[in-house]
Scaffold this motif. Structure first.
Motif, PDB file in Angstrom:
ATOM      1  N   TYR A 118       0.845  -1.187   0.000  1.00 54.54           N
ATOM      2  CA  TYR A 118       0.000   0.000   0.000  1.00 54.54           C
ATOM      3  C   TYR A 118       0.884   1.243   0.000  1.00 54.54           C
ATOM      4  CZ  TYR A 118      -3.766  -3.172   1.419  1.00 54.54           C
ATOM      5  OH  TYR A 118      -4.678  -4.194   1.475  1.00 54.54           O
ATOM      6  N   HIS A 119       0.610   2.141  -0.939  1.00 51.46           N
ATOM      7  CA  HIS A 119       1.294   3.424  -1.015  1.00 51.46           C
ATOM      8  C   HIS A 119       0.243   4.506  -0.764  1.00 51.46           C
ATOM      9  CE1 HIS A 119       4.898   1.595  -2.909  1.00 51.46           C
ATOM     10  NE2 HIS A 119       4.008   0.791  -3.465  1.00 51.46           N
ATOM     11  N   PHE A 120       0.530   5.441   0.104  1.00 51.57           N
ATOM     12  CA  PHE A 120      -0.449   6.435   0.522  1.00 51.57           C
ATOM     13  C   PHE A 120      -0.126   7.763  -0.153  1.00 51.57           C
ATOM     14  CE2 PHE A 120      -0.107   3.092   3.601  1.00 51.57           C
ATOM     15  CZ  PHE A 120      -1.435   2.732   3.777  1.00 51.57           C
ATOM     16  N   VAL A 121      -1.071   8.244  -0.959  1.00 48.64           N
ATOM     17  CA  VAL A 121      -0.853   9.396  -1.844  1.00 48.64           C
ATOM     18  C   VAL A 121      -1.638  10.585  -1.306  1.00 48.64           C
ATOM     19  CG1 VAL A 121      -1.048  10.260  -4.197  1.00 48.64           C
ATOM     20  CG2 VAL A 121      -0.589   7.822  -3.794  1.00 48.64           C
ATOM     21  N   THR A 122      -0.927  11.673  -1.032  1.00 49.98           N
ATOM     22  CA  THR A 122      -1.570  12.835  -0.406  1.00 49.98           C
ATOM     23  C   THR A 122      -1.758  14.005  -1.356  1.00 49.98           C
ATOM     24  OG1 THR A 122       0.582  13.666   0.343  1.00 49.98           O
ATOM     25  CG2 THR A 122      -0.633  12.242   1.864  1.00 49.98           C
ATOM     26  N   ASP A 123      -1.283  13.894  -2.600  1.00 52.26           N
ATOM     27  CA  ASP A 123      -1.328  15.056  -3.490  1.00 52.26           C
ATOM     28  C   ASP A 123      -2.240  14.842  -4.689  1.00 52.26           C
ATOM     29  OD1 ASP A 123       0.485  13.169  -4.349  1.00 52.26           O
ATOM     30  OD2 ASP A 123       1.992  14.599  -5.030  1.00 52.26           O
ATOM     31  N   GLY A 124      -3.327  14.078  -4.509  1.00 53.84           N
ATOM     32  CA  GLY A 124      -4.402  14.073  -5.474  1.00 53.84           C
ATOM     33  C   GLY A 124      -4.444  12.916  -6.450  1.00 53.84           C
ATOM     34  N   ILE A 125      -5.530  12.925  -7.230  1.00 53.37           N
ATOM     35  CA  ILE A 125      -5.810  11.782  -8.104  1.00 53.37           C
ATOM     36  C   ILE A 125      -4.814  11.678  -9.252  1.00 53.37           C
ATOM     37  CG2 ILE A 125      -8.257  11.781  -7.495  1.00 53.37           C
ATOM     38  CD1 ILE A 125      -8.847  13.042 -10.241  1.00 53.37           C
ATOM     39  N   GLU A 126      -4.350  12.797  -9.781  1.00 47.80           N
ATOM     40  CA  GLU A 126      -3.410  12.728 -10.901  1.00 47.80           C
ATOM     41  C   GLU A 126      -2.058  12.197 -10.455  1.00 47.80           C
ATOM     42  OE1 GLU A 126      -3.239  16.137 -13.377  1.00 47.80           O
ATOM     43  OE2 GLU A 126      -5.418  16.291 -13.591  1.00 47.80           O
ATOM     44  N   SER A 127      -1.637  12.578  -9.246  1.00 49.23           N
ATOM     45  CA  SER A 127      -0.389  12.036  -8.710  1.00 49.23           C
ATOM     46  C   SER A 127      -0.519  10.530  -8.487  1.00 49.23           C
ATOM     47  CB  SER A 127      -0.034  12.727  -7.399  1.00 49.23           C
ATOM     48  OG  SER A 127       1.096  12.114  -6.808  1.00 49.23           O
ATOM     49  N   ALA A 128      -1.646  10.088  -7.941  1.00 49.25           N
ATOM     50  CA  ALA A 128      -1.853   8.656  -7.734  1.00 49.25           C
ATOM     51  C   ALA A 128      -1.813   7.907  -9.053  1.00 49.25           C
ATOM     52  CB  ALA A 128      -3.185   8.408  -7.028  1.00 49.25           C
ATOM     53  N   LEU A 129      -2.411   8.490 -10.096  1.00 55.26           N
ATOM     54  CA  LEU A 129      -2.407   7.841 -11.404  1.00 55.26           C
ATOM     55  C   LEU A 129      -1.001   7.793 -11.981  1.00 55.26           C
ATOM     56  CD1 LEU A 129      -3.881   6.534 -13.741  1.00 55.26           C
ATOM     57  CD2 LEU A 129      -4.484   8.830 -14.577  1.00 55.26           C
ATOM     58  N   ALA A 130      -0.239   8.872 -11.832  1.00 53.97           N
ATOM     59  CA  ALA A 130       1.134   8.882 -12.352  1.00 53.97           C
ATOM     60  C   ALA A 130       1.977   7.822 -11.653  1.00 53.97           C
ATOM     61  CB  ALA A 130       1.751  10.269 -12.163  1.00 53.97           C
ATOM     62  N   GLN A 131       1.811   7.676 -10.343  1.00 56.09           N
ATOM     63  CA  GLN A 131       2.562   6.666  -9.607  1.00 56.09           C
ATOM     64  C   GLN A 131       2.116   5.260 -10.003  1.00 56.09           C
ATOM     65  OE1 GLN A 131       3.210   7.522  -5.315  1.00 56.09           O
ATOM     66  NE2 GLN A 131       2.290   9.527  -5.760  1.00 56.09           N
ATOM     67  N   ALA A 132       0.817   5.096 -10.207  1.00 57.71           N
ATOM     68  CA  ALA A 132       0.311   3.784 -10.633  1.00 57.71           C
ATOM     69  C   ALA A 132       0.827   3.431 -12.025  1.00 57.71           C
ATOM     70  CB  ALA A 132      -1.212   3.781 -10.608  1.00 57.71           C
ATOM     71  N   ARG A 133       0.891   4.418 -12.923  1.00 58.58           N
ATOM     72  CA  ARG A 133       1.428   4.159 -14.262  1.00 58.58           C
ATOM     73  C   ARG A 133       2.883   3.712 -14.180  1.00 58.58           C
ATOM     74  NH1 ARG A 133      -2.142   5.742 -18.084  1.00 58.58           N
ATOM     75  NH2 ARG A 133      -3.197   7.765 -17.927  1.00 58.58           N
ATOM     76  N   ALA A 134       3.657   4.392 -13.350  1.00 61.55           N
ATOM     77  CA  ALA A 134       5.066   4.029 -13.220  1.00 61.55           C
ATOM     78  C   ALA A 134       5.208   2.609 -12.697  1.00 61.55           C
ATOM     79  CB  ALA A 134       5.769   5.021 -12.292  1.00 61.55           C
ATOM     80  N   ALA A 135       4.333   2.225 -11.762  1.00 64.92           N
ATOM     81  CA  ALA A 135       4.395   0.877 -11.189  1.00 64.92           C
ATOM     82  C   ALA A 135       3.895  -0.179 -12.170  1.00 64.92           C
ATOM     83  CB  ALA A 135       3.577   0.826  -9.902  1.00 64.92           C
TER      84      ALA A 135
END
Length: 214
Positions: A118-135
Motif C-alpha cells: 500500500y502506497h499512501f498518496v496525499t497530493d491528489g488523483i493525478e499524482s496517484a495515477l502517475a505513480q500507478a502508471r510508473a508501477a
C-alpha cells in the motif's frame, strides 16, 4: 515519444439504481444499509458465491498491474493515522500488486504478504495515477473504488474503460456512481448476463468528463 499500452479501467459493482454502498457506513457495516448485514454480501454475491460462473470477470479484475482506491475503501480510520489499519483484507490482500490509496494524511508504504504494497498518496488523483502508471509499466491500472473516487477520475476524463457489474437489487440511497460527473460519451464493448449479475464494459470516448461550455 513512448506510447503507453496499459488502460485505466474502472471495476465497480453497483445496484440496479447505481449505488455501490448504502447509507450509514461504519466499521461494523462498511457497506452501510446494503439490504443485508452491511458487508456487501448481496452486492458482491456474484463474485464470492458464484465465482465459477463469473470467473472471467473476476480474473479480469485480478489482472491489473496496479490498483487505485480511496481511503474510505481502504478502511474506516479518519483523520490522522491513529492506529495501524492495513485494510479490510487481512495479511495477504487479494491485489498482489502495488495499491495507491488516496488520503490527506501521509503514511509510509505498507508492504503486505503476497506482493501487495500500500502506497499512501496525499497530493491528489493525478499524482496517484502517475505513480500507478510508473508501477504498472505497460499493464492496466484498475480503479477499484469507492464510487466517490471513481467519480473524481471520471469527471477529470482520466478513465479509458468502465466495467460495471450490475446486480438485481435497489438501495434507494447511499454512495452513487456518476454523482456529480459531467455527461459521458460511452461505447458499449461487451455485455454478459449471468444468474445474479449483468457485466457491461464501456469504452469512455474522448471528450467525456468535461463540463460543456456555457
Amino acid at each position: 515519444m513512448t506510447t503507453r499500452t496499459g488502460k485505466v479501467i474502472v471495476n465497480q459493482t453497483v445496484s440496479a439504481d447505481g449505488y455501490s454502498a448504502g447509507l450509514n457506513q461504519t466499521e461494523e457495516r462498511p457497506f452501510g444499509d446494503d439490504g443485508g448485514d452491511g458487508w456487501g454480501g448481496r452486492l458482491h454475491a456474484w463474485m464470492f458465491d458464484a465465482g465459477d460462473e463469473n470467473r472471467a470477470e473476476v480474473d479480469q479484475i485480478n489482472a491489473a498491474s496496479a490498483v487505485i482506491m480511496g481511503r474510505n475503501m481502504f478502511g474506516p480510520v479518519r483523520g490522522e493515522w491513529d492506529r495501524q489499519w492495513n485494510g479490510w483484507w487481512g495479511d495477504n490482500p487479494p491485489f498482489h500488486t502495488p495499491v495507491f490509496v488516496l488520503t490527506h494524511h501521509a503514511r509510509e508504504p505498507q508492504p503486505m504478504e503476497g506482493g501487495t504494497t500500500y502506497h499512501f498518496v496525499t497530493d491528489g488523483i493525478e499524482s496517484a495515477l502517475a505513480q500507478a502508471r510508473a508501477a504498472a509499466g505497460d499493464g492496466d491500472i484498475s480503479i477499484h473504488g469507492g464510487a466517490t473516487t471513481i467519480n473524481q477520475y471520471l469527471a477529470a476524463g482520466l478513465v479509458d474503460e468502465l466495467r460495471l457489474h450490475i446486480v438485481p437489487l435497489t438501495l434507494g440511497a447511499g454512495v452513487r456512481l456518476f454523482e456529480g460527473v459531467p455527461p459521458l460519451k460511452l461505447e458499449q464493448v461487451t455485455s454478459r448476463a449471468a444468474t445474479s449479475v449483468v457485466h457491461v464494459t464501456y469504452r469512455v470516448l474522448p471528450g467525456s468528463g468535461v463540463t460543456p461550455s456555457q
